[in-house]
Every structure is written in C-alpha cells, then in structure tokens.
Motif scaffolding. Structure first.
Motif, short mmCIF file in Angstrom:
data_model
loop_
_atom_site.label_atom_id
_atom_site.label_comp_id
_atom_site.label_asym_id
_atom_site.label_seq_id
_atom_site.Cartn_x
_atom_site.Cartn_y
_atom_site.Cartn_z
N GLN A 178 -69.48 49.12 14.98
CA GLN A 178 -70.69 48.31 15.12
C GLN A 178 -71.81 49.29 15.45
N ASN A 194 -66.24 50.60 7.19
CA ASN A 194 -66.27 49.28 7.85
C ASN A 194 -67.31 49.28 8.96
N LEU A 196 -70.87 47.60 10.72
CA LEU A 196 -71.79 46.48 10.89
C LEU A 196 -73.09 47.02 11.47
N LYS A 393 -73.12 37.37 15.29
CA LYS A 393 -72.71 38.25 14.19
C LYS A 393 -71.68 39.27 14.66
N ARG A 394 -71.90 39.84 15.84
CA ARG A 394 -70.98 40.85 16.34
C ARG A 394 -69.63 40.24 16.72
N HIS A 397 -67.67 39.53 13.64
CA HIS A 397 -67.15 40.80 13.15
C HIS A 397 -65.85 41.15 13.87
N TYR A 400 -62.98 38.87 12.74
CA TYR A 400 -62.48 39.22 11.41
C TYR A 400 -61.38 40.27 11.51
#
Length: 407
Positions: A178, A194, A196, A393-394, A397, A400
């Motif tokens: 992130q 990967n 974000l 959003k985090r 993430h 997921y």
C-alpha cells in the motif's frame, strides 16, 4: 524427515474464528505505565477506522521509545480505551513470531527494521502487506535537509543506499504494497506489481469545504492570502517562508502569509521576519488544533498554500489542503510533483528556489480566475479521497489478500 509444503494453503479462519489483523507500525510508543500508552491522535483515529470496518480483532505492535518525535498530536491513552489490542517490544524474530502466529494478515509500515517480516510471514504462511512512504530519493533529501555535520550526513546517505538491496528483497517477497503517494508507487513498479496507491488525509467528508466557500473567498479581492501549516523543521523548508515573502515584496505583490505550526525553525523564522521587516505581512500562529482551528481558518481565508517541502515525504498536508479547496504551489519534491502531474492542480518550482516560488505566487495573484479553477478541482479530488473512502479502499485491499485468487 518431514517435508514443508512449498505452496501451503492460505490462512483460513474457522467458522468461530474471525480473521485477526495485525498492524505493525513505524510509530514508536511510550508506555508511562503498564496500562497507558502515548501515541499520536492521527494514528489512533486511523486504527479506529480499521476497527469500525474490519470484521475481526485487531492487534497493534509498536517498538518502545523514551521520548516523543516531532509530530504535534501526541496523546496519552488508557489501554482499555483503545479499539485494539496493543503490544510494545523491540522487534526480533523471536519476539515477533508468537505475536504473528494467529494473524490472518499483517499490515506493516515499511522500514529497514521491518525487512525481517517478509521471510517470517512466509514461514508462517501469513499474507504481508507493507505500507510504503519514503522513496530512496526522499530519504536522501531528508538527510540533506537536516542540520547534521557533513560526515554524519555522508555516512547516513551511504547507509540508505546500502539498505536498498535488502529492502527491495523484502518488498518483492511481500504479498502486496500500500503506497502512500506516488513516490514509492512509482519506484517499486518493477519490484512488486501488487501495489495500491492512496493519499494520506485526516479529513472526513463532513469536514470538507464547499464550493460556495471557495466562491466566497474568490469574491474577496484583497491581497492574495497565503497559508503554511505543519512542523516548522528543516525538511519542511519552513525557514524558507520569510525569504519567499521578501521576494514577494520585491515583486510588489500584495499578500498576507499566515504560518501555523511549531518546531525548531520557529526562532529563525521570527528573526527573519524582523530582518526583512515583514511584520505587516507575515504572522506566526503557533500550533492550531486541526479540526477546530486550522481547518476553519483554511476554508474561510486562504487562497493558496505555500509548500517549500525540501523532500518527498507524502505528508497528509497535500490532501488536507485540497480538502479546503486550496491549490498548492511548492518545490518539486517527488510527492508534490506526482500529485500535480496526476491532478493538474497547483504548480511546482525547482527545490530550494525561493525566488521562483515567489514568482509563481505572483503569477497566481495576477490570475485569480485560474487560481480558483484549481481550487474547485482540488476540492473535487479531495472529495474522492476522504479519510473514510481512503480507509475503505485500503481495507478492501487487505480483505482481497485474505483469500486471493490462485495465481
């Protein structure tokens, strides 16, 4: 001889076992007693957001410190008041392993002392998400901006470069990243796909400015009103502000500048204000409460934010300024340059060039229509990246990667 499964199955909580999120922070903590801890308000607010949206227990792990850092929002909390379990110890494999064994996923601030997490989490079969903030270039700029002797700066810079290889190895082994701001998002493109991208902010939707407030400021044809807020320290370039103001006077640009914050550069700033006879144009306000004082001032008063940050720290200042409907003009550090390129809001000049920064402010002062088009766009961008939306959003993430699809 027993054999390890080279592709162990992902962590799967049982029906009665909600997934535990373990957060390992770069923030160091002070524990005045066994039942109290000193942390920053910003960190606790962020963790409260995780607690509201994560469907399981949360454990926070920090390393101990004897004194607070330069952040301005330290608060002492009873451990019982925190919405998470808190542990504090020095990081070693032996100390971390039992604290991570029951984790469903680990979210860790990234630094040289967190590289051991990548192989440890692989051994425990726990997904690891690193939070990245400081690019290599930014780390070197922070060192250069400090007041340390030359040889100490040289040693520190060499050490940063030597750490690059083990850091890159750990980043490549992590499940995902992130990235706070564009600097590390761009630097780690080839290291971990990967990634974000997010932008740090404390501003919730209810604290956003309105387009009407921007229009109200626009209708006031007074001298251009400039704002700086944050830590008054060398890496933030705070002592450059009086020099910029001096050049504005030379440009015969009517202006008012308010400086909110505190830090080691304050005395130098006050002395320069006297030296340049800026008392009628520049005012130091001290440290303002973020929600009750700073935001109302910014939303109702400021036309333009002056940002002489001498390095690419992805400070929450950027999005929080946009949240007030205020464009930013500043040095071309990686964080601001990346944001300006992405949004086409505000403007940058070369690092440490106070004259060019003053000239850019003068240009905006003469083009108020352009300035306020940027102001409305800034608010629109911030509205899409509020505190709540960013954390949502985090968290999505993270969820997921609890059970990622097969590669």
């Amino acid at each position: 001889m027993p054999h390890r499964n080279p592709n162990p199955a992902p962590y799967q909580p049982t029906h009665n076992e909600p997934p535990r999120l373990v957060v390992i922070t770069n923030l160091r903590a002070i524990t005045p007693s066994s039942d109290r801890v000193i942390l920053t308000e910003k960190f606790v607010d962020g963790m409260s957001q995780y607690a509201s949206h994560w469907n399981g227990p949360i454990r926070v792990i920090a390393q101990p410190s004897r004194s607070t850092d330069s952040n301005l929002d330290h608060i002492e909390y009873p451990l019982s008041s925190l919405p998470f379990e808190f542990r504090c110890f020095n990081f070693t494999n032996d100390a971390l392993k039992p604290a991570l064994q029951d984790a469903a996923i680990v979210l860790a601030g990234f630094d040289h002392d967190k590289t051991l997490l990548a192989p440890l989490c692989k051994q425990l079969n726990v997904p690891l998400i690193y939070i990245t903030e400081y690019s290599t270039r930014t780390q070197l700029q922070i060192i250069a901006a400090g007041n340390a002797p030359f040889l100490k700066k040289l040693r520190a810079s060499l050490w940063v470069k030597q750490q690059r290889k083990p850091k890159n190895r750990a980043l490549s082994q992590a499940t995902a990243l992130q990235c706070n701001g564009t600097p590390t998002y761009n630097e780690y493109t080839s290291i971990n796909p990967n990634r974000l991208l997010y932008f740090d902010t404390r501003v919730t939707a209810n604290l956003l400015a309105t387009h009407q407030q921007i229009d109200n400021r626009r209708d006031d044809h007074s001298p251009i009103r400039l704002l700086f807020s944050g830590r008054l320290i060398p890496m933030k370039g705070a002592s450059h502000l009086p020099h910029i103001a001096h050049y504005l006077l030379e440009n015969r640009t009517p202006f008012q500048l308010k400086i909110a914050g505190d830090g080691e550069s304050l005395l130098e700033i006050k002395n320069l204000i006297k030296t340049y006879n800026l008392q009628d144009h520049v005012q130091t306000l001290g440290n303002l409460d973020f929600k009750s004082q700073l935001l109302p001032l910014a939303k109702s008063w400021a036309d333009l934010f002056v940002c002489p940050h001498r390095q690419g720290d992805p400070a929450c200042t950027y999005l929080e300024t946009y949240s007030c409907g205020i464009p930013i003009v500043g040095y071309d550090n990686e964080a601001l340059t990346g944001l300006v390129s992405l949004t086409n809001i505000g403007s940058t000049v070369p690092l440490n060039n106070t004259k060019q920064l003053a000239d850019r402010i003068t240009a905006f002062a003469h083009k108020r229509d352009k300035l306020y088009r940027h102001a409305h766009r800034a608010l629109d961008f911030a509205s899409e990246n509020t505190f709540e939306l960013t954390f949502k959003k985090r968290i999505e993430h993270l969820k997921y990667y609890l059970n990622p699809p097969p590669a």
